[in-house]
Design a protein around this motif. Structure first.
Motif, PDB file in Angstrom:
ATOM      1  N   GLN A  35      60.056  58.641 -12.508  1.00  0.00           N
ATOM      2  CA  GLN A  35      60.097  57.827 -11.300  1.00  0.00           C
ATOM      3  C   GLN A  35      60.926  56.555 -11.428  1.00  0.00           C
ATOM      4  O   GLN A  35      61.094  55.846 -10.450  1.00  0.00           O
ATOM      5  N   GLY A  36      61.428  56.245 -12.585  1.00  0.00           N
ATOM      6  CA  GLY A  36      62.335  55.117 -12.731  1.00  0.00           C
ATOM      7  C   GLY A  36      61.680  53.753 -12.856  1.00  0.00           C
ATOM      8  O   GLY A  36      60.462  53.623 -12.860  1.00  0.00           O
ATOM      9  N   PRO A  37      62.522  52.727 -12.957  1.00  0.00           N
ATOM     10  CA  PRO A  37      62.065  51.356 -13.184  1.00  0.00           C
ATOM     11  C   PRO A  37      61.266  50.782 -12.011  1.00  0.00           C
ATOM     12  O   PRO A  37      61.341  51.279 -10.882  1.00  0.00           O
ATOM     13  N   LEU A  38      60.530  49.712 -12.308  1.00  0.00           N
ATOM     14  CA  LEU A  38      59.745  48.993 -11.294  1.00  0.00           C
ATOM     15  C   LEU A  38      60.165  47.527 -11.259  1.00  0.00           C
ATOM     16  O   LEU A  38      60.555  46.965 -12.284  1.00  0.00           O
ATOM     17  N   THR A  39      60.026  46.914 -10.086  1.00  0.00           N
ATOM     18  CA  THR A  39      60.165  45.466  -9.979  1.00  0.00           C
ATOM     19  C   THR A  39      58.799  44.837 -10.242  1.00  0.00           C
ATOM     20  O   THR A  39      57.775  45.523 -10.220  1.00  0.00           O
ATOM     21  N   CYS A  40      58.782  43.547 -10.431  1.00  0.00           N
ATOM     22  CA  CYS A  40      57.510  42.853 -10.657  1.00  0.00           C
ATOM     23  C   CYS A  40      56.659  42.842  -9.389  1.00  0.00           C
ATOM     24  O   CYS A  40      55.430  42.878  -9.476  1.00  0.00           O
ATOM     25  N   ARG A  41      57.267  42.813  -8.227  1.00  0.00           N
ATOM     26  CA  ARG A  41      56.507  42.920  -6.968  1.00  0.00           C
ATOM     27  C   ARG A  41      55.792  44.271  -6.919  1.00  0.00           C
ATOM     28  O   ARG A  41      54.630  44.342  -6.542  1.00  0.00           O
ATOM     29  N   GLU A  42      56.499  45.336  -7.280  1.00  0.00           N
ATOM     30  CA  GLU A  42      55.900  46.671  -7.282  1.00  0.00           C
ATOM     31  C   GLU A  42      54.783  46.773  -8.315  1.00  0.00           C
ATOM     32  O   GLU A  42      53.754  47.403  -8.061  1.00  0.00           O
ATOM     33  N   MET A  43      54.984  46.133  -9.481  1.00  0.00           N
ATOM     34  CA  MET A  43      53.930  46.133 -10.495  1.00  0.00           C
ATOM     35  C   MET A  43      52.691  45.414  -9.973  1.00  0.00           C
ATOM     36  O   MET A  43      51.576  45.912 -10.128  1.00  0.00           O
ATOM     37  N   ALA A  44      52.884  44.261  -9.365  1.00  0.00           N
ATOM     38  CA  ALA A  44      51.751  43.497  -8.836  1.00  0.00           C
ATOM     39  C   ALA A  44      50.968  44.341  -7.834  1.00  0.00           C
ATOM     40  O   ALA A  44      49.734  44.405  -7.887  1.00  0.00           O
ATOM     41  N   ALA A  45      51.669  45.027  -6.947  1.00  0.00           N
ATOM     42  CA  ALA A  45      51.008  45.884  -5.956  1.00  0.00           C
ATOM     43  C   ALA A  45      50.270  47.022  -6.641  1.00  0.00           C
ATOM     44  O   ALA A  45      49.134  47.345  -6.278  1.00  0.00           O
ATOM     45  N   SER A  46      50.878  47.631  -7.664  1.00  0.00           N
ATOM     46  CA  SER A  46      50.234  48.754  -8.349  1.00  0.00           C
ATOM     47  C   SER A  46      48.989  48.314  -9.115  1.00  0.00           C
ATOM     48  O   SER A  46      48.080  49.107  -9.327  1.00  0.00           O
ATOM     49  N   PHE A  47      48.931  47.026  -9.523  1.00  0.00           N
ATOM     50  CA  PHE A  47      47.766  46.492 -10.221  1.00  0.00           C
ATOM     51  C   PHE A  47      46.696  46.015  -9.248  1.00  0.00           C
ATOM     52  O   PHE A  47      45.640  45.549  -9.665  1.00  0.00           O
ATOM     53  N   GLY A  48      46.977  46.090  -7.944  1.00  0.00           N
ATOM     54  CA  GLY A  48      46.021  45.629  -6.947  1.00  0.00           C
ATOM     55  C   GLY A  48      45.964  44.106  -6.833  1.00  0.00           C
ATOM     56  O   GLY A  48      45.012  43.557  -6.309  1.00  0.00           O
ATOM     57  N   MET A  49      47.007  43.441  -7.321  1.00  0.00           N
ATOM     58  CA  MET A  49      47.071  41.987  -7.251  1.00  0.00           C
ATOM     59  C   MET A  49      47.613  41.567  -5.884  1.00  0.00           C
ATOM     60  O   MET A  49      48.303  42.341  -5.224  1.00  0.00           O
ATOM     61  N   ASP A  50      47.313  40.331  -5.504  1.00  0.00           N
ATOM     62  CA  ASP A  50      47.958  39.768  -4.328  1.00  0.00           C
ATOM     63  C   ASP A  50      49.437  39.616  -4.658  1.00  0.00           C
ATOM     64  O   ASP A  50      49.785  39.054  -5.703  1.00  0.00           O
ATOM     65  N   VAL A  51      50.297  40.114  -3.788  1.00  0.00           N
ATOM     66  CA  VAL A  51      51.737  40.033  -4.038  1.00  0.00           C
ATOM     67  C   VAL A  51      52.227  38.689  -3.482  1.00  0.00           C
ATOM     68  O   VAL A  51      52.787  38.609  -2.392  1.00  0.00           O
ATOM     69  N   VAL A  52      51.955  37.667  -4.267  1.00  0.00           N
ATOM     70  CA  VAL A  52      52.354  36.303  -3.917  1.00  0.00           C
ATOM     71  C   VAL A  52      53.269  35.797  -5.032  1.00  0.00           C
ATOM     72  O   VAL A  52      53.204  36.283  -6.168  1.00  0.00           O
ATOM     73  N   PRO A  53      54.130  34.826  -4.718  1.00  0.00           N
ATOM     74  CA  PRO A  53      55.096  34.372  -5.725  1.00  0.00           C
ATOM     75  C   PRO A  53      54.503  34.019  -7.087  1.00  0.00           C
ATOM     76  O   PRO A  53      55.082  34.376  -8.114  1.00  0.00           O
ATOM     77  N   ALA A  54      53.368  33.348  -7.125  1.00  0.00           N
ATOM     78  CA  ALA A  54      52.795  32.948  -8.419  1.00  0.00           C
ATOM     79  C   ALA A  54      52.448  34.168  -9.273  1.00  0.00           C
ATOM     80  O   ALA A  54      52.707  34.175 -10.482  1.00  0.00           O
ATOM     81  N   ARG A  55      51.869  35.180  -8.677  1.00  0.00           N
ATOM     82  CA  ARG A  55      51.507  36.400  -9.426  1.00  0.00           C
ATOM     83  C   ARG A  55      52.756  37.151  -9.882  1.00  0.00           C
ATOM     84  O   ARG A  55      52.832  37.626 -11.010  1.00  0.00           O
TER      85      ARG A  55
END
Length: 93
Positions: A35-55
């Motif tokens: 499935q290829g590389p991920l961005t940090c925004r995508e990682m945050a979403a996959s971890f169930g984190m709030d996708v906000v700049p600090a995270r």
């Protein structure tokens, strides 16, 4: 501050903190599925984190540290994947 050792063949993921292991796990799973590389925004979403700049920036800092130590590769700016030779949690290639 967590220490991230330089990756070498045979080094187990257990030397890393849980946060770093979680990043490696999601990227290794994607690579295994082609499935290829991920961005940090995508990682945050996959971890169930709030996708906000600090995270997202906290993840980016960790990912960049893993790149600098040889655990991850950044084939395009801001997109991360396991480095060549880095495999499953037990280490080795």
């Amino acid at each position: 501050m967590s220490q991230v050792p330089v990756w070498r063949d045979g080094l187990a993921w257990s030397v890393l903190s849980v946060d770093y292991q979680r990043i490696l796990t999601v990227l290794a799973d994607r690579a295994r599925l082609g499935q290829g590389p991920l961005t940090c925004r995508e990682m945050a979403a996959s971890f169930g984190m709030d996708v906000v700049p600090a995270r997202v920036e906290a993840l980016r800092s960790k990912a960049k540290r893993l790149v600098a130590r040889g655990w991850l590769a950044e084939p395009a700016p801001g997109r991360f994947t396991p480095a060549r030779g880095v495999s499953g949690p037990g280490g080795g290639s």
